[in-house]
Design a protein around this motif. Structure first.
Motif, PDB file in Angstrom:
ATOM      1  N   GLY D 191       0.833  -1.074   0.059  1.00  0.00           N
ATOM      2  CA  GLY D 191       0.081  -0.036  -0.018  1.00  0.00           C
ATOM      3  C   GLY D 191       0.808   1.335   0.003  1.00  0.00           C
ATOM      4  O   GLY D 191       0.329   2.364  -0.746  1.00  0.00           O
ATOM      5  N   GLY D 192       2.266   1.155   0.600  1.00  0.00           N
ATOM      6  CA  GLY D 192       2.919   2.395   0.740  1.00  0.00           C
ATOM      7  C   GLY D 192       3.533   2.481  -0.839  1.00  0.00           C
ATOM      8  O   GLY D 192       4.081   3.718  -0.956  1.00  0.00           O
ATOM      9  N   LEU D 193       3.738   1.347  -1.614  1.00  0.00           N
ATOM     10  CA  LEU D 193       4.238   1.569  -3.079  1.00  0.00           C
ATOM     11  C   LEU D 193       3.508   1.961  -4.033  1.00  0.00           C
ATOM     12  O   LEU D 193       3.936   2.630  -4.918  1.00  0.00           O
ATOM     13  N   VAL D 194       2.263   1.582  -3.839  1.00  0.00           N
ATOM     14  CA  VAL D 194       1.517   1.687  -5.023  1.00  0.00           C
ATOM     15  C   VAL D 194       0.402   2.713  -4.841  1.00  0.00           C
ATOM     16  O   VAL D 194      -0.097   2.812  -3.862  1.00  0.00           O
ATOM     17  N   SER D 195      -0.221   3.264  -5.777  1.00  0.00           N
ATOM     18  CA  SER D 195      -1.622   4.035  -5.361  1.00  0.00           C
ATOM     19  C   SER D 195      -2.812   3.410  -6.108  1.00  0.00           C
ATOM     20  O   SER D 195      -4.030   3.791  -6.080  1.00  0.00           O
ATOM     21  N   ILE D 196      -2.700   2.184  -6.810  1.00  0.00           N
ATOM     22  CA  ILE D 196      -3.848   1.595  -7.250  1.00  0.00           C
ATOM     23  C   ILE D 196      -4.446   0.715  -5.957  1.00  0.00           C
ATOM     24  O   ILE D 196      -4.290   0.924  -4.766  1.00  0.00           O
ATOM     25  N   PRO D 197      -5.829   0.235  -5.889  1.00  0.00           N
ATOM     26  CA  PRO D 197      -6.806  -0.026  -4.944  1.00  0.00           C
ATOM     27  C   PRO D 197      -6.005  -1.396  -4.557  1.00  0.00           C
ATOM     28  O   PRO D 197      -5.423  -2.249  -5.301  1.00  0.00           O
ATOM     29  N   VAL D 198      -5.718  -1.488  -3.273  1.00  0.00           N
ATOM     30  CA  VAL D 198      -5.163  -2.555  -2.510  1.00  0.00           C
ATOM     31  C   VAL D 198      -6.379  -3.373  -1.554  1.00  0.00           C
ATOM     32  O   VAL D 198      -7.053  -2.790  -0.669  1.00  0.00           O
ATOM     33  N   ILE D 199      -6.783  -4.708  -1.930  1.00  0.00           N
ATOM     34  CA  ILE D 199      -7.598  -5.356  -1.288  1.00  0.00           C
ATOM     35  C   ILE D 199      -6.808  -6.567  -0.439  1.00  0.00           C
ATOM     36  O   ILE D 199      -5.854  -7.421  -1.192  1.00  0.00           O
ATOM     37  N   ALA D 200      -6.783  -6.293   0.848  1.00  0.00           N
ATOM     38  CA  ALA D 200      -6.091  -7.550   1.608  1.00  0.00           C
ATOM     39  C   ALA D 200      -6.653  -8.695   1.905  1.00  0.00           C
ATOM     40  O   ALA D 200      -8.234  -8.421   2.284  1.00  0.00           O
ATOM     41  N   VAL D 201      -6.229  -9.845   2.119  1.00  0.00           N
ATOM     42  CA  VAL D 201      -6.750 -11.179   2.482  1.00  0.00           C
ATOM     43  C   VAL D 201      -5.908 -11.556   3.332  1.00  0.00           C
ATOM     44  O   VAL D 201      -4.831 -12.244   3.181  1.00  0.00           O
ATOM     45  N   PRO D 202      -6.342 -11.698   5.042  1.00  0.00           N
ATOM     46  CA  PRO D 202      -5.766 -12.279   5.884  1.00  0.00           C
ATOM     47  C   PRO D 202      -5.725 -13.951   5.575  1.00  0.00           C
ATOM     48  O   PRO D 202      -6.900 -14.464   5.173  1.00  0.00           O
ATOM     49  N   THR D 203      -4.764 -14.586   6.131  1.00  0.00           N
ATOM     50  CA  THR D 203      -4.953 -16.201   5.892  1.00  0.00           C
ATOM     51  C   THR D 203      -4.908 -16.795   7.322  1.00  0.00           C
ATOM     52  O   THR D 203      -4.133 -16.143   8.395  1.00  0.00           O
ATOM     53  N   SER D 204      -5.223 -17.987   7.757  1.00  0.00           N
ATOM     54  CA  SER D 204      -5.040 -18.589   8.854  1.00  0.00           C
ATOM     55  C   SER D 204      -3.715 -19.320   9.081  1.00  0.00           C
ATOM     56  O   SER D 204      -3.596 -20.230   9.941  1.00  0.00           O
ATOM     57  N   VAL D 205      -2.747 -18.840   8.290  1.00  0.00           N
ATOM     58  CA  VAL D 205      -1.468 -19.363   8.417  1.00  0.00           C
ATOM     59  C   VAL D 205      -0.761 -18.800   9.487  1.00  0.00           C
ATOM     60  O   VAL D 205      -0.931 -17.713   9.793  1.00  0.00           O
ATOM     61  N   GLY D 206       0.046 -19.671  10.445  1.00  0.00           N
ATOM     62  CA  GLY D 206       0.710 -19.277  11.413  1.00  0.00           C
ATOM     63  C   GLY D 206      -0.093 -20.269  12.994  1.00  0.00           C
ATOM     64  O   GLY D 206      -1.065 -20.862  12.643  1.00  0.00           O
ATOM     65  N   TYR D 207       0.744 -19.826  14.003  1.00  0.00           N
ATOM     66  CA  TYR D 207       0.055 -20.613  15.083  1.00  0.00           C
ATOM     67  C   TYR D 207       0.382 -19.510  16.547  1.00  0.00           C
ATOM     68  O   TYR D 207       1.000 -18.401  16.112  1.00  0.00           O
ATOM     69  N   GLY D 208      -0.046 -20.280  17.546  1.00  0.00           N
ATOM     70  CA  GLY D 208       0.042 -19.256  18.787  1.00  0.00           C
ATOM     71  C   GLY D 208      -0.731 -17.987  18.405  1.00  0.00           C
ATOM     72  O   GLY D 208      -1.657 -17.838  17.959  1.00  0.00           O
ATOM     73  N   ALA D 209       0.123 -17.034  18.684  1.00  0.00           N
ATOM     74  CA  ALA D 209      -0.349 -15.519  18.602  1.00  0.00           C
ATOM     75  C   ALA D 209      -0.851 -14.881  17.201  1.00  0.00           C
ATOM     76  O   ALA D 209      -1.166 -13.974  17.075  1.00  0.00           O
ATOM     77  N   ALA D 210      -0.676 -15.918  16.282  1.00  0.00           N
ATOM     78  CA  ALA D 210      -1.487 -15.815  15.087  1.00  0.00           C
ATOM     79  C   ALA D 210      -2.765 -15.737  15.043  1.00  0.00           C
ATOM     80  O   ALA D 210      -3.663 -15.170  14.043  1.00  0.00           O
ATOM     81  N   LEU D 211      -3.463 -16.330  15.843  1.00  0.00           N
ATOM     82  CA  LEU D 211      -4.745 -16.597  16.193  1.00  0.00           C
ATOM     83  C   LEU D 211      -5.671 -16.833  15.196  1.00  0.00           C
ATOM     84  O   LEU D 211      -6.639 -16.358  14.763  1.00  0.00           O
ATOM     85  N   LYS D 212      -5.117 -17.911  14.302  1.00  0.00           N
ATOM     86  CA  LYS D 212      -5.972 -18.426  13.379  1.00  0.00           C
ATOM     87  C   LYS D 212      -6.389 -17.293  12.024  1.00  0.00           C
ATOM     88  O   LYS D 212      -7.374 -17.563  11.639  1.00  0.00           O
ATOM     89  N   GLY D 213      -5.383 -16.420  12.143  1.00  0.00           N
ATOM     90  CA  GLY D 213      -5.598 -15.412  10.924  1.00  0.00           C
ATOM     91  C   GLY D 213      -6.020 -14.032  11.792  1.00  0.00           C
ATOM     92  O   GLY D 213      -6.275 -12.978  10.928  1.00  0.00           O
ATOM     93  N   PHE D 214      -6.794 -14.057  12.890  1.00  0.00           N
ATOM     94  CA  PHE D 214      -7.020 -12.593  13.396  1.00  0.00           C
ATOM     95  C   PHE D 214      -5.790 -11.438  13.819  1.00  0.00           C
ATOM     96  O   PHE D 214      -6.327 -10.566  13.421  1.00  0.00           O
ATOM     97  N   THR D 215      -4.823 -12.259  13.878  1.00  0.00           N
ATOM     98  CA  THR D 215      -3.745 -11.054  13.895  1.00  0.00           C
ATOM     99  C   THR D 215      -3.412 -10.507  12.564  1.00  0.00           C
ATOM    100  O   THR D 215      -3.357  -9.300  12.721  1.00  0.00           O
ATOM    101  N   ALA D 216      -3.415 -11.321  11.793  1.00  0.00           N
ATOM    102  CA  ALA D 216      -3.008 -10.554  10.001  1.00  0.00           C
ATOM    103  C   ALA D 216      -4.532  -9.581   9.889  1.00  0.00           C
ATOM    104  O   ALA D 216      -4.188  -8.701   9.294  1.00  0.00           O
ATOM    105  N   LEU D 217      -5.666 -10.214  10.168  1.00  0.00           N
ATOM    106  CA  LEU D 217      -6.901  -9.194   9.930  1.00  0.00           C
ATOM    107  C   LEU D 217      -6.661  -8.082  10.607  1.00  0.00           C
ATOM    108  O   LEU D 217      -6.824  -7.123   9.972  1.00  0.00           O
TER     109      LEU D 217
END
Lengths: 253, 253, 253, 253, 253, 253, 253, 253
Positions: D191-217
Motif C-alpha cells: 500500500g505504501g508502494l502503489v496508488s492502485i486499489p489494495v484489497i487485503a486477505v488475511p490467512t489462517s497461516v501461523g500458530y499461537g499469537a497468529a490467532l488463526k488469522g485474526f492477527t493478520a486481519l
C-alpha cells in the motif's frame, strides 16, 4: 428451611395451638425485610454466622444508607465494601459510629464485640505495593469477621529470596491468602512451599498484557502448585469470606 | 542493498566496463531463486550468517522437498522445522543425508561442518516434562547454529527449591532460554536470579484457563522481573534464533 | 544465595568465630529493608548491577517518596517510571535533585556518575510520532543504564523507502529496539534487514482493531523475520533493560 | 425491483392487456427457483453480471449437486468454492464437465465462454508458500470472472528487497490483491508502494499469537498505509469478487 | 525507486557529468524532510497524487502545527484528521486559513484548488444518526480529494423499505461507502442491491454486545453479499481514501 | 408494502383515475419524513402499533429535540431512552410536557392516552439493587406500551429462599422479565419454576470476571432451563418491547 | 412447592390422619426418580406441560438409554437432542419405537398422541442452506410439542427481495423463529417487517470472523429492530421451547 | 529449607563431625531424583503429606511409566491423572497393581494403606450427567487422599427443588465441592444454602456461549454468594487437593 423450625410449626399445628392458615404463613414467612430496592436478610446472620455486607458499587448513597440503617437497627455490625470516599462521607453524615478505611475502600459500623474466629492467624501475602488496596480490603474484612492477620507484603517472585526469607511466618498461620497482579505467579510459589490452604486473589495491577487482572487470574487457575483456589479479580472481600468459611467449619474437619 | 556492491557496479559503469542496461539489471538482480511457490534467498545466508530454514507447517511434502533440494544444491545446511513424521519420511525418501528428530519435529541436512558460535553455552530451562518438545526444538536449532546447550529441565516454580538447587548452572552460561506452559511463571523466577539475557518461550501445555499458551504468554510479558523478552507460543526455533542474533553480534557489545 | 558468602559463614563457624545461632541468622538475613508497604532490595544492585527502579503506577506519591528516599539514602541513582506530572511534582518537592522527563513519564535522581555500558549505541526505531512517548521511556532508561542511543524515528512500513534510506545507521549499532503501534509491522522489516538482536515493543497507539496494542503485540510475536523477541505493550523500560542484560553479559558471548 | 419492468407491467394494466390480479402476481413474482433447501436466483446474474456461486462448506454433496444442476440447466457457468476432494468427486460423478482445482478447493462448470473483464490484470501477491491455497482460490475465481492475473508470490516483509525487486509488476496491473498470514504486514508495504486499489486477505497461516488469522486481519485493518480494504480470513473468493465489482463499474469512475 | 530517475542518474554517470559519490548520494537521497519527531514525505504527493494527511490522535498540538506548517510551506493542501476542538483551536491560532469541521473532527488548509476526481459521485450510506460523525469524516475527506458525495442517511435494515425507497440513488453513483454500527447489517443489504464496489465502515455505536464496533466489523467481514471490503472501526477517512484509489486508477480498469 | 394499498393503486390505474407516473410514484412513496440526519417513520406506528422511540445515546441534544418535535407534531407519544440528565433538561427546555425518569434514564411525552395491553401484568424480577436502573428502563417502557408490571426485586440465587417465598406472584403474571448482573443465574432459577415466557436481561453490574455483563449474558444463553431467550446487556427497553410483541399477537396463539 | 399439596398435607396432619414425621417426609419428598447418574423429574411434565428431554451430548449411549427407558416407562413421549448417528443406533437397538432424524440430530419415542398447541403455525426462517440442521432441530422439537411450522428457507439479507417476496407468510403465523449464521442479519430484517414475536437463533455457519457463531449472536443481540430475543448458538431446540412457552400461556396475554 | 535440618548440619560442622565441603553439599542436596525428563521429588511427600501425582497429558506412555516406576520404587502410592485408555493400558503392561478408572481418566497404584483424612465426608455436587467425568476425577483423587465422599448428582439450578430436597446431606459434610458446566450457577445456589467451604469446579460441558467452560468459570468467580473459591476448568483433581489442604490443616483453625 430450618428442619427444627418446621418441626416446631408442625407440632404446634398438631397440638392445635396453630391453625392451618397460620402454619402455612409461617412456613412461607422468612425473616427478611423488604425495603423496595433491597431485601435485608436478617436470617443470613443466623444461617452463616456473619454480619450483613453491603456491596456498595452501583448503589446510590441513599440506598446504602437505607440498607445500613435497617441492618444496624437490629444491633448487628455492618460492613460496607467498595465504597468511595464521597459516598462514605454521606454515610458518616447520616449514621453514627461509621469508620472509613480509605485504602481498603471499606466503611464499618461496629456496635457489638467481634467474636474471635480461628486459632492461628491468616497469612496475607501480596506481591507488590500496588496490590495493597486489595490486600487491605481482605485484611479489614477478616478483622470484622474476627480473624487475625499476619502481613507478608512485597514478596514478588522476581525476588524469590524475599519470600523464602519470610517463609517461617507460614508455620504459625492457618491459611494463606495470596494477592498478586501482573503475572500473578506468587500463589504458585507459596503453594509449593506450604501445605495449608492457599486462596489466591488476582489484582488488576499492571498494563497491556496484564489485561486488567485476567492474566493473573488465568495464571492462578493454571498454577502448577496443586490445590490452589481462586477468587474474582480484586476480590479481597471474597478471599476473607472464604477463609472464614473454613475457620467456622473447623469442627467438621 | 549492499553499498560496496552498488559502488562496484557504479565504478564499472564509470570505467566503461558495464553499460547502463547491465548496471540497471545488476542493481535489480538480487541473488534469489524463484521456484514459483517459493523464493529461495541464497543472499540471506550472507546477510545473516545462518542456514536457510524451511517452516514446514502448511507446506506439502513436495514443496518442502523442492525448497530443500534448491538450498542443498548450493552446499548449505538445511533446517526443516515443524515437520511431522509422515512428511519427514517423504523428505528422507527424496533427499540424502536427512536426519529426523521426532520430539523436536525437526529434520536436518548437514553437508558442511557447523561453525561454533558463542564462548559459553545457552542455559535451556523448562518447567515440566510436557514442555520438552518445544525445548528440544530450541536445542536442535541451537545445535545447527553452532551454539552449545546446558539443559535445566523440570524446575517449575511450584518447587522453587529445584530451581535454586541448580542455579549454579547459570553462572557458566551466556543466555537463559526459559520454556514454560500453564502459568508460565518460571521466567520471572529465573529473571530475578540472573543478570544474563532471559528469552522466554510460552508453550501450549495446560487446559482450560491455560488458553493454549496465551496465559503463559501474557504472564511472561507482564513479568515483574525486568528485561525479559518473549517469543511466540511454542516457538522454540525463534528463541534459538534470537540467542544466535545476540551471540553473532558479540563484538559490538 | 551467594555460595562464597555461605562458605565464608560456614568457615567462620568451623573456626569458632561464629556460633550456630549467628550463623543461622546470617544465612537468613538478606540485605533488604522493609518499609511496611515495600521491601527495598539493596542487594539487587549487587546481583544485577543496575539502579533500583520504582514502577510508580498504582503507588501513591507518599509511597514513591518513601521508597525513593530509602534508595537515595545509600547513594544510588533512582529511576521512577510511569510517573505522571502531579506525582512527579510532589516528589520534586520532597526530595532533592529530581529531574522530570514529561514525554517519557520518568523522574530520575542522579547522585553518582553513570558507568558507560556497551561499545556501540542501541538503534532506537519508532514507526510514528505517536509512538514517541514509549520510545523516549526506553531512551531515558538506556541513558540511566549508561547505554548510548541512535534514534531512527517515523519510519513506518507504509513508507518503506524511509527505513531503507536510513539503514546504514544499523551498521554502527549493537542492538535494535523497534517501537511500533497500529499494525506493528516495523520489527519484521527491520528484522529482515539486520542480523543484530531485535527487541520489539508494541504500543497502544491506534484505534478499533488496533486493540490497544494487542494487534501490534501479536503481529510482532508472529513476525516472519526470525529471532525477534517482544516486550509488553508500551514497555519501553523493559526493552531498555533487556538491552542492558545483553550488553552486561558481553564477555560470555 | 426493476423500474422498467414495473413500468411495463403498469402500462400493460393501463392498456387493459393485463388485469389487476395478474399485475399483482407479476409484481410479486421474482425469477427465482425454490429447491426447498435453496433458492436459486437466476435474476442475480442479470442484476450483478456474474455466474451463480455455490459456497459448499456445510452443504451435503447432494445439496451441491442439486443446486449446481439447477444453475447449469440454464446454461450458466458454475463456481463451487470451499469444496473438498470427496464432495468434488461426487459432483464430478453426477454432473458433466466439472473440473476440480485441488489447491484452490474450487470446482467449476464452464459451458459458455468467459467474457474478459478489465484492461490490465490484477496483481496477486502472497507473503509465503503456505498462503498459496487462499491466493489460488482468488486466482481461479478471477479467471471465472474473466479477469487476468499476475502472480507475485513469496514476498513477505522480512525480505523486503524481494518485494522491491518485483515492484515493476504493479505498474502494469489495475488492482493489488495481497494475501498474507502470520503478522499480515505485506499489504502495508504494498500500500505504501502503489496508488492502485489494495484489497487485503488475511490467512489462517501461523500458530499461537497468529490467532488463526485474526492477527493478520487486525494488522491489515490498522495498516498505516491509507485506503487499504480488507476481506474475511481466507476469503480469496471475496477478494476476487471485490476486484470484479471495481472492474465492472469502470465506466462510472 | 523510480526506474527512469535511476536510469537518468546512471546515464549522467556514464556521460561523466556525475561522479560516483554523487551518483551514490543521489540514489540514496529521497525527497523527505526530517523534523526530528516526524518525517514529512513530499514525495508521497507525487507517488500517490494526494495531499499529505496528519493523523492527529496521540500527537500534541505543537507536533501537529509543526508538521502542518512544513507541509503548507510547499503550497500543498493539508488534511488533519481525528483532531479535537481544543487542538484545532491551537492550530487555528498558529496557522492561517485553517477550517475546522467539528462533527467530522477534521481541520483543513486549502491553498490550491482541489482537482475533481471521478465522473460520478460516491454514495455515502449510514444506518443511523449516531453513525454520522464517521460518515462525515468520510465525506470531508472525499471533498478534499475532489470526489463528489451523495448522502443516503438513516436507512438501517430494520426498516428495509427506507433503503429500497432510495435505491435509485445508487444508479447514479460510482462506489457505495456504507457506514453502520450496532449489528452492521446495512452493507449486506446494499451489497445485494448493487453491483458497484461496496466499502463498509463499522462504527463504535452501540453498547454491550456491540463490542465497541467489533460486532459490526465481524458482521461486515462475514457478509453473505459477495465482494464487500471493510475498513477499520470508525475509519471514515480510510474508506474515502480507498474510494480515491479506485477513482484514480480508472484508466487501468 | 401493504397489499391492499398496492391493489388500490392498481385499481385506480385500471380505472383511469391515476396515470402510470403517479402510480409509479405512489408505489415508491412511503410515509416517512427526512430530517437530513434522521428519517422519521410515521408508518412504523401503523405497522407495529407502538410509539416512535428515540435511542438517545450518541445523538446530540439538538438532534433528539428535532426528532422528538417531528414525532410529537403528529400527536404521537414519544419515548426517549438512554438519555442523560443534561440532555433531558435541554429537551425539557425545548419541548412541552416532557417528563424525565432519572433512574431509568428515560424521557417521555404523553399526549394521548396509552391503550392497555395484556390481560395480566408482566413479572419484573431483578437480582440485586444495582440492577434496578435496567429494570426500571424496562418498567417505564412497559408503562408507555400499556403493559402492567409486578416488581420482584432483590431475589438473587444466593438466597434462593427469597425467590421461592415470592413465587406465587408468577401465578398471576403473563411473562417473566428477569434482570441480573454478576453471574446472571436468576433466569435459570425462574425458568425452572415457571412455564410462562422468560425474557432474560443481563446487566453490566459486577467487576473483574463479570466482564461488563458478558458473563451474565453467556450464563443466560447457556441456561439449563429450557426456552429462555435473551436481550443485549442492559437492554431493559428491548425486553419490554419483546414482551409487547408477545402481548400484541395474543389472538394468533 | 405446590401450595395446594402443602395445604393438603397440613390438613391431614391437623385432622390426625398423618403424624409429624410423615408430614415432614412428605414435605421433603418430591416426585423424582434417582438413577445415580441422573434424576428423572416426572414432576416437570406436570409443571411445564412438556415431554422430558434428554440433551445427549456428553452422555454415553448407556446413560441415554437408561434415562429414556425410565421416562418411557411412564408412558410419556421422549425427545433426545444432539444425538449422533452412532448413539442413535444404539438407542434404537435397546428401545422400541425410536425414530431418528439425521439432519436434526434428534431421536424420538412417540407413545401417546401429541396435543396440538397454538392456533397459527410458527414461521421458521433460515438464511442459507447450511443453517438447515439447526432449523430442522427447531422444527422437529416444535412438532413434538404440537406446534405447526411454516418454513421460509434460504432468504438471506444479501437478496432481500427473496424475503420480501415471501413476507405474506408471516401474516398467517404466530411467531417468527429466525435462524442465521455468518453475519446473522436476517432477524433484523424480519423484525422490521413484522410485529409478532421474533426469536433469533445464531448458527455456527461461516469461517474466520464468523467466530463459530459469535458474530451472528452479537449481531442479533445488537439488532436495530426492537424487541428481538436471542437463543444460544445452534440452539434450535431452545427456540422451539421458547415458542412453546408463549403458546402455552396464551390465556394470560 | 528445613530450619531444624539446617541447624543439624551446622551443629555437626561446629562439632567437627562434618567438614565445610560436606556441609555445603548437604545444604544444596535436596532429596530429588533427576530422570533427565523429570525430577521426582521424594521430598514433597514429606513436605505436603500426599502421594506424588503424575499429570499425564502431554507426556508419552514411556515417560509416565518411567516416573511412576521411580515413585513406586520407594513404596509410595501413585496417582496418574488425565490418562487416556491407551496410555493406561501401556502402564498396566509395564507396571504391577495398576488400576484404571475410565470415567475419571485416572490410574492408580496402591501399595500402602491410605490414611483416612477428615472427620466428615466431602459433599460432591454436580449439575448434570455430563459433568460426571470431572466429578469422578475429584472423587477418585479424594479417595486416594483418604477423604470420604457423599455424591449429590444431577441437581442443576433449573430444578432448584431437587437441590433443596437433598440439602440435608450438607449438614453431615465438611466441605462442598460443586461441579457444573453450562451456566455454572449451582455453586451460587449451594453457597447461599450452606456455611461450609464451597470449592467450585467449572466444566467444559455445553456449546456456543458456554465457551468450553469459560462461562461457567466466570459465573462462579462472580457469584453473588460470598466466599466461594474456584478451580481451573475440568480440574476435579485440583478441587480434591484443595479440600485436602483444608482437612490436613484442621488443627490450626
Amino acid at each position: 428451611m430450618d428442619p427444627d423450625k418446621i418441626r416446631g410449626i408442625l407440632e404446634s399445628l398438631q397440638a392445635g395451638s396453630t391453625d392451618v392458615d397460620d402454619a402455612l404463613a409461617a412456613l412461607r414467612n422468612l425473616p427478611f425485610q423488604d425495603l423496595g430496592y433491597a431485601v435485608v436478610d436478617h436470617h443470613r446472620a443466623l444461617r452463616q454466622g456473619v454480619p450483613e455486607v453491603i456491596f456498595s458499587e452501583g448503589k446510590s448513597a441513599e440506598q446504602i444508607i437505607g440498607i445500613a440503617r435497617e441492618i444496624a437497627r437490629t444491633g448487628q455490625n455492618v460492613l460496607m465494601t467498595r465504597i468511595d470516599a464521597v459516598k462514605a462521607a454521606a454515610v458518616q453524615d447520616a449514621l453514627e459510629n461509621v469508620r472509613y478505611h480509605a485504602m481498603a475502600r471499606i466503611a464499618t459500623i461496629e456496635q457489638r464485640p467481634i467474636t474471635p474466629l480461628g486459632k492461628q492467624p491468616v497469612a496475607l501475602c501480596c506481591a507488590g505495593t500496588s496490590d495493597m488496596p486489595v490486600a487491605e480490603e481482605c485484611a479489614e474484612t477478616l478483622r470484622m469477621l474476627g480473624v487475625g492477620v499476619e502481613r507478608i507484603y512485597d514478596v514478588g517472585v522476581a525476588g524469590v529470596h524475599r519470600l523464602l526469607a519470610r517463609r517461617g511466618v507460614f508455620d504459625r498461620c492457618s491459611i494463606a491468602v495470596v494477592v498478586a497482579g501482573m503475572e500473578g505467579a506468587l500463589p504458585s510459589a507459596v503453594g509449593g512451599l506450604v501445605s495449608i490452604p492457599v486462596i489466591a486473589v488476582p489484582t488488576s495491577v499492571g498494563y497491556g498484557a496484564a489485561l486488567k487482572g485476567f492474566t493473573a487470574l488465568a495464571c492462578m487457575l493454571t498454577s502448577c502448585a496443586s490445590g490452589i483456589t481462586v477468587c474474582n479479580i480484586d476480590n479481597g472481600f471474597g478471599a476473607a469470606f472464604a477463609a472464614a468459611r473454613i475457620l467456622k467449619s473447623a469442627d467438621r474437619f
